[in-house]
Design an enzyme around this catalytic site. Structure first.
Site, PDB file in Angstrom:
ATOM      1  N   LYS A   1       0.836  -1.209   0.000  1.00 33.46           N
ATOM      2  CA  LYS A   1       0.000   0.000   0.000  1.00 33.46           C
ATOM      3  C   LYS A   1       0.872   1.262   0.000  1.00 33.46           C
ATOM      4  CE  LYS A   1      -2.197   3.302   2.516  1.00 33.46           C
ATOM      5  NZ  LYS A   1      -1.942   4.059   3.746  1.00 33.46           N
TER       6      LYS A   1
ATOM      7  N   ASP B   1      -6.207   0.547   1.425  1.00 31.70           N
ATOM      8  CA  ASP B   1      -6.080   0.377   2.876  1.00 31.70           C
ATOM      9  C   ASP B   1      -7.411  -0.168   3.398  1.00 31.70           C
ATOM     10  OD1 ASP B   1      -7.744   2.545   2.665  1.00 31.70           O
ATOM     11  OD2 ASP B   1      -6.376   3.978   3.589  1.00 31.70           O
TER      12      ASP B   1
END
Length: 217
Positions: free
Chosen positions: A121, A139
């Protein structure tokens, strides 16, 4: 309404709500963006910006952080959650950037994800916001919203990333990622909307009456 129609509705509402979007984390260059994204794990962007506004005017290169050393980095970021672990990552990451990349942040997912404290991420945010490369960083926040809006079956963040990349044009990924984050913070909050009150939820699921239970990432 099928998932393609839902994706179209989501895009229309987000573009109307946020025609222009800015990067929430303040940074001075790609290196400081990488540090800010690393610091933002389990921490709000506001808190990160409050801490880094006193750091980046003076320290904004890997060399600066190596010279500071772990203990001084800890002191600078101690208002941020798990600051000792993050300080260790920042110090080690800075050393690697100097030794291996001539002090520059690498431009590939693989190289970024090999750096201490950098996951998929974080690498995605740096690739999209730092280098303008199409990416869709997922996320838990985006994962939850994608489930509520019927864009993924919600098995995990890897599946959610695949589903969103399939449903939306590549050229829109970077902007969409930020639009979804802002929309979730403002309108489709975890403990307020529950999938039944905001405009996207009511458009995608007009007959939904019960709150949606989302699967963990």
């Amino acid at each position: 309404m099928n998932e393609i129609q839902r994706a179209k509705s989501v895009s229309q509402i987000l573009n109307k709500t946020y025609p222009k979007i800015h990067v929430p984390l303040k940074s001075r260059n790609v290196f400081t963006l990488l540090i800010s994204v690393l610091l933002s794990a389990q921490c709000t962007d506001v808190n990160v910006n409050n801490v880094t506004k006193n750091i980046y005017p003076k320290y904004y290169k890997p060399e600066h952080f190596v010279k500071l050393g772990r203990k001084k980095i800890e002191k600078l970021i101690q208002k941020i959650g798990i600051f000792r672990i993050k300080a260790k990552s920042i110090f080690n990451l800075s050393k690697i950037l100097i030794e291996k990349y001539n002090g520059k942040v690498p431009k590939t997912f693989e190289e970024l994800e090999n750096l201490p404290g950098v996951g998929h991420k974080t690498a995605g945010v740096v690739m999209s916001q730092g280098f303008g490369y199409p990416a869709f960083p997922i996320d838990t926040h985006i994962h939850r919203l994608a489930q509520r809006w019927g864009l993924t079956n919600g098995k995990n963040v890897v599946q959610t990333e695949k589903d969103l990349k399939r449903l939306f044009p590549k050229k829109n990924w970077n902007k969409l990622h930020l639009q979804i984050i802002y929309y979730g913070r403002e309108y489709c909050k975890a403990r307020e909307c529950y999938g039944v009150t905001c405009k996207i939820c009511t458009t995608c699921y007009p007959n939904r009456k019960k709150p949606v239970k989302t699967k963990k990432a």
